[in-house]
Design a protein around this motif. Structure first.
Motif, PDB file in Angstrom:
ATOM      1  N   LYS A  34       3.799  77.513  23.960  1.00 35.05           N
ATOM      2  CA  LYS A  34       4.033  78.959  24.175  1.00 35.05           C
ATOM      3  C   LYS A  34       3.137  79.506  25.279  1.00 35.05           C
ATOM      4  O   LYS A  34       3.538  80.404  26.019  1.00 35.05           O
ATOM      5  CB  LYS A  34       3.785  79.714  22.856  1.00 35.05           C
ATOM      6  N   TYR A  55      -9.701  78.792  20.032  1.00 38.36           N
ATOM      7  CA  TYR A  55      -8.258  78.556  19.898  1.00 38.36           C
ATOM      8  C   TYR A  55      -7.942  78.398  18.413  1.00 38.36           C
ATOM      9  O   TYR A  55      -8.420  77.455  17.766  1.00 38.36           O
ATOM     10  CB  TYR A  55      -7.904  77.289  20.670  1.00 38.36           C
ATOM     11  N   GLY A  57      -5.248  77.649  15.444  1.00 38.51           N
ATOM     12  CA  GLY A  57      -3.944  77.012  15.235  1.00 38.51           C
ATOM     13  C   GLY A  57      -3.688  75.949  16.279  1.00 38.51           C
ATOM     14  O   GLY A  57      -2.691  75.966  16.993  1.00 38.51           O
ATOM     15  N   ALA A  59      -3.018  72.770  15.954  1.00 38.60           N
ATOM     16  CA  ALA A  59      -2.025  71.749  15.588  1.00 38.60           C
ATOM     17  C   ALA A  59      -2.463  70.388  16.132  1.00 38.60           C
ATOM     18  O   ALA A  59      -3.639  70.033  16.056  1.00 38.60           O
ATOM     19  CB  ALA A  59      -0.640  72.158  16.060  1.00 38.60           C
ATOM     20  N   THR A  62      -1.300  69.743  21.540  1.00 37.87           N
ATOM     21  CA  THR A  62      -0.443  69.823  22.731  1.00 37.87           C
ATOM     22  C   THR A  62      -0.970  70.856  23.724  1.00 37.87           C
ATOM     23  O   THR A  62      -1.341  70.522  24.854  1.00 37.87           O
ATOM     24  CB  THR A  62       1.005  70.186  22.314  1.00 37.87           C
ATOM     25  N   THR A  63      -1.023  72.105  23.311  1.00 43.47           N
ATOM     26  CA  THR A  63      -1.450  73.168  24.228  1.00 43.47           C
ATOM     27  C   THR A  63      -2.950  73.120  24.491  1.00 43.47           C
ATOM     28  O   THR A  63      -3.401  73.276  25.632  1.00 43.47           O
ATOM     29  CB  THR A  63      -1.064  74.544  23.655  1.00 43.47           C
ATOM     30  N   GLU A  78      -8.102  74.271  13.221  1.00 41.12           N
ATOM     31  CA  GLU A  78      -6.842  73.853  12.595  1.00 41.12           C
ATOM     32  C   GLU A  78      -7.150  73.535  11.136  1.00 41.12           C
ATOM     33  O   GLU A  78      -8.177  72.938  10.856  1.00 41.12           O
ATOM     34  CB  GLU A  78      -6.268  72.630  13.325  1.00 41.12           C
ATOM     35  N   PHE A  79      -6.253  73.953  10.209  1.00 39.31           N
ATOM     36  CA  PHE A  79      -6.589  73.688   8.803  1.00 39.31           C
ATOM     37  C   PHE A  79      -5.759  72.601   8.139  1.00 39.31           C
ATOM     38  O   PHE A  79      -6.066  72.187   7.021  1.00 39.31           O
ATOM     39  CB  PHE A  79      -6.615  74.968   7.972  1.00 39.31           C
ATOM     40  N   ALA A 102     -10.852  74.097   9.699  1.00 44.64           N
ATOM     41  CA  ALA A 102     -11.229  75.292   8.951  1.00 44.64           C
ATOM     42  C   ALA A 102     -10.034  76.226   8.893  1.00 44.64           C
ATOM     43  O   ALA A 102      -9.043  76.064   9.614  1.00 44.64           O
ATOM     44  CB  ALA A 102     -12.411  75.988   9.631  1.00 44.64           C
ATOM     45  N   ASP A 103     -10.154  77.226   8.013  1.00 42.15           N
ATOM     46  CA  ASP A 103      -9.110  78.231   7.835  1.00 42.15           C
ATOM     47  C   ASP A 103      -9.439  79.425   8.729  1.00 42.15           C
ATOM     48  O   ASP A 103     -10.497  80.049   8.586  1.00 42.15           O
ATOM     49  CB  ASP A 103      -9.113  78.640   6.357  1.00 42.15           C
ATOM     50  N   ALA A 104      -8.513  79.756   9.625  1.00 36.58           N
ATOM     51  CA  ALA A 104      -8.764  80.846  10.588  1.00 36.58           C
ATOM     52  C   ALA A 104      -8.852  82.214   9.909  1.00 36.58           C
ATOM     53  O   ALA A 104      -9.310  83.177  10.533  1.00 36.58           O
ATOM     54  CB  ALA A 104      -7.669  80.855  11.654  1.00 36.58           C
ATOM     55  N   ASP A 123      -2.407  81.183  17.589  1.00 33.95           N
ATOM     56  CA  ASP A 123      -1.027  80.723  17.412  1.00 33.95           C
ATOM     57  C   ASP A 123      -0.903  80.096  16.035  1.00 33.95           C
ATOM     58  O   ASP A 123      -0.644  78.904  15.902  1.00 33.95           O
ATOM     59  CB  ASP A 123      -0.690  79.702  18.521  1.00 33.95           C
ATOM     60  N   VAL A 124      -1.118  80.888  14.973  1.00 33.38           N
ATOM     61  CA  VAL A 124      -1.104  80.314  13.629  1.00 33.38           C
ATOM     62  C   VAL A 124       0.198  80.534  12.863  1.00 33.38           C
ATOM     63  O   VAL A 124       0.397  79.930  11.819  1.00 33.38           O
ATOM     64  CB  VAL A 124      -2.285  80.800  12.750  1.00 33.38           C
ATOM     65  N   GLN A 126       1.491  82.907  10.916  1.00 34.43           N
ATOM     66  CA  GLN A 126       1.296  83.335   9.524  1.00 34.43           C
ATOM     67  C   GLN A 126       1.704  84.808   9.399  1.00 34.43           C
ATOM     68  O   GLN A 126       1.741  85.525  10.405  1.00 34.43           O
ATOM     69  CB  GLN A 126      -0.178  83.206   9.129  1.00 34.43           C
TER      70      GLN A 126
HETATM   71  N1  SAM Z   1      -0.806  76.024  19.145  1.00 34.16           N
HETATM   72  C1  SAM Z   1      -0.105  74.779  18.919  1.00 34.16           C
HETATM   73  C2  SAM Z   1       0.382  74.277  20.252  1.00 34.16           C
HETATM   74  O1  SAM Z   1       0.853  75.079  21.067  1.00 34.16           O
HETATM   75  O2  SAM Z   1       0.286  73.074  20.502  1.00 34.16           O
HETATM   76  C3  SAM Z   1       1.003  74.953  17.875  1.00 34.16           C
HETATM   77  C4  SAM Z   1       0.504  75.662  16.648  1.00 34.16           C
HETATM   78  S1  SAM Z   1       1.626  75.682  15.277  1.00 34.16           S
HETATM   79  C5  SAM Z   1       2.801  76.862  15.736  1.00 34.16           C
HETATM   80  C6  SAM Z   1       0.656  76.585  14.113  1.00 34.16           C
HETATM   81  C7  SAM Z   1      -0.522  75.786  13.590  1.00 34.16           C
HETATM   82  O3  SAM Z   1      -1.391  76.699  12.927  1.00 34.16           O
HETATM   83  C8  SAM Z   1      -0.153  74.718  12.552  1.00 34.16           C
HETATM   84  O4  SAM Z   1      -0.668  73.481  12.942  1.00 34.16           O
HETATM   85  C9  SAM Z   1      -0.811  75.219  11.263  1.00 34.16           C
HETATM   86  O5  SAM Z   1      -1.297  74.172  10.439  1.00 34.16           O
HETATM   87  C10 SAM Z   1      -1.958  76.068  11.805  1.00 34.16           C
HETATM   88  N2  SAM Z   1      -2.420  77.129  10.898  1.00 34.16           N
HETATM   89  C11 SAM Z   1      -1.667  77.995  10.183  1.00 34.16           C
HETATM   90  N3  SAM Z   1      -2.449  78.832   9.473  1.00 34.16           N
HETATM   91  C12 SAM Z   1      -3.724  78.478   9.752  1.00 34.16           C
HETATM   92  C13 SAM Z   1      -4.980  78.970   9.328  1.00 34.16           C
HETATM   93  N4  SAM Z   1      -5.074  80.001   8.465  1.00 34.16           N
HETATM   94  N5  SAM Z   1      -6.091  78.373   9.804  1.00 34.16           N
HETATM   95  C14 SAM Z   1      -6.020  77.331  10.667  1.00 34.16           C
HETATM   96  N6  SAM Z   1      -4.843  76.829  11.112  1.00 34.16           N
HETATM   97  C15 SAM Z   1      -3.710  77.391  10.663  1.00 34.16           C
END
Ligand code: SAM
Length: 207
Positions: A34, A55, A57, A59, A62-63, A78-79, A102-104, A123-124, A126
């Motif tokens: 994105k 950063y 989320g 994952a 990639t980004t 990333e969690f 960790a949890d964002a 980019d999470v 949620q």
């Molecule tokens: N940003 C990535 C990219 O462009 O390569 C894609 C991210 S993907 C849409 C969303 C990611 O956020 C997932 O891997 C998910 O496990 C993570 N995520 C969701 N809620 C989260 C939280 N509260 N804390 C940490 N990571 C979280």
């Protein structure tokens, strides 16, 4: 940002997600990222060599791997365990990429590991995306930039993407962020909007 012709690239070691190379640089695919899409359809934030980034989320990297090619250091939160395994592999070959499991929604978990940053990227996907961004603004320097990748269907499927988008803008303003750019990421990503903000300096009372 680095472009070869019209093609967005970053300079770093390839082979992260099967990305193609062009002139020795990694093609940054807007359909896979994105943030790359934002650089194609909007302006975004110029990534520079001295920049520190948080950063949320990350994952499987990639980004964030492309971001690490541009900046001084990127803290990648990333969690989920499975993507974190891939992220660790990406980070092994990029010393300026710091993976944090960790949890964002709970920034106090990683506060001891992170310094003040110039850019906060979120980019999470949620329901409480704006609130998560606001909570993490504690790490953003005054005048620093924040980018929210808003997945409108993750927030409330009963509302239209436009309704979710408008409500989010209100939440960001309430959190002390000044919105400087908004753009929908179509045709690369459906129902996703990028919102670029600046953190107001203390005492800056603009509405
Ligand atoms: N940003 C990535 C990219 O462009 O390569 C894609 C991210 S993907 C849409 C969303 C990611 O956020 C997932 O891997 C998910 O496990 C993570 N995520 C969701 N809620 C989260 C939280 N509260 N804390 C940490 N990571 C979280």
């Amino acid at each position: 940002m680095i472009r070869i012709g019209d093609v967005l690239v970053s300079r770093g070691e390839g082979g992260v997600y099967g990305e193609r190379m062009l002139g020795g640089a990694r093609i940054w695919d807007p359909f896979r990222s994105k943030l790359a899409a934002l650089y194609y359809v909007g302006t975004g934030v110029e990534l520079t060599a001295g920049m520190r980034v948080l950063y949320l989320g990350a994952a499987n990297g990639t980004t964030v791997s492309h971001v690490a090619d541009y900046v001084e250091i990127v803290y990648a939160v990333e969690f989920a365990p499975r993507p974190m395994q891939d992220l660790l592999e990406v980070a092994r070959r990029r010393p300026n990429l710091v993976p944090i499991m960790a949890d964002a929604t709970q920034p106090e978990q990683y506060a001891p590991l992170v310094e003040e940053v110039d850019l906060l990227y979120q980019d999470v996907a949620q329901p409480d995306q704006a609130a998560i961004l606001a909570r993490n603004c504690a790490f953003l320097r005054p005048g620093g930039r924040a980018i929210l990748m808003l997945k409108t269907r993750s927030v409330d499927i009963r509302k239209t993407p436009e309704e979710v988008f408008r409500a989010t803008l209100g939440e960001l303003a309430a959190a002390g962020l000044e919105v400087v750019e908004t753009v929908w990421l179509s045709p690369y990503h459906k129902d996703h909007a990028a919102i670029v903000c600046t953190k107001r300096a203390a005492g800056d009372a603009r509405e």
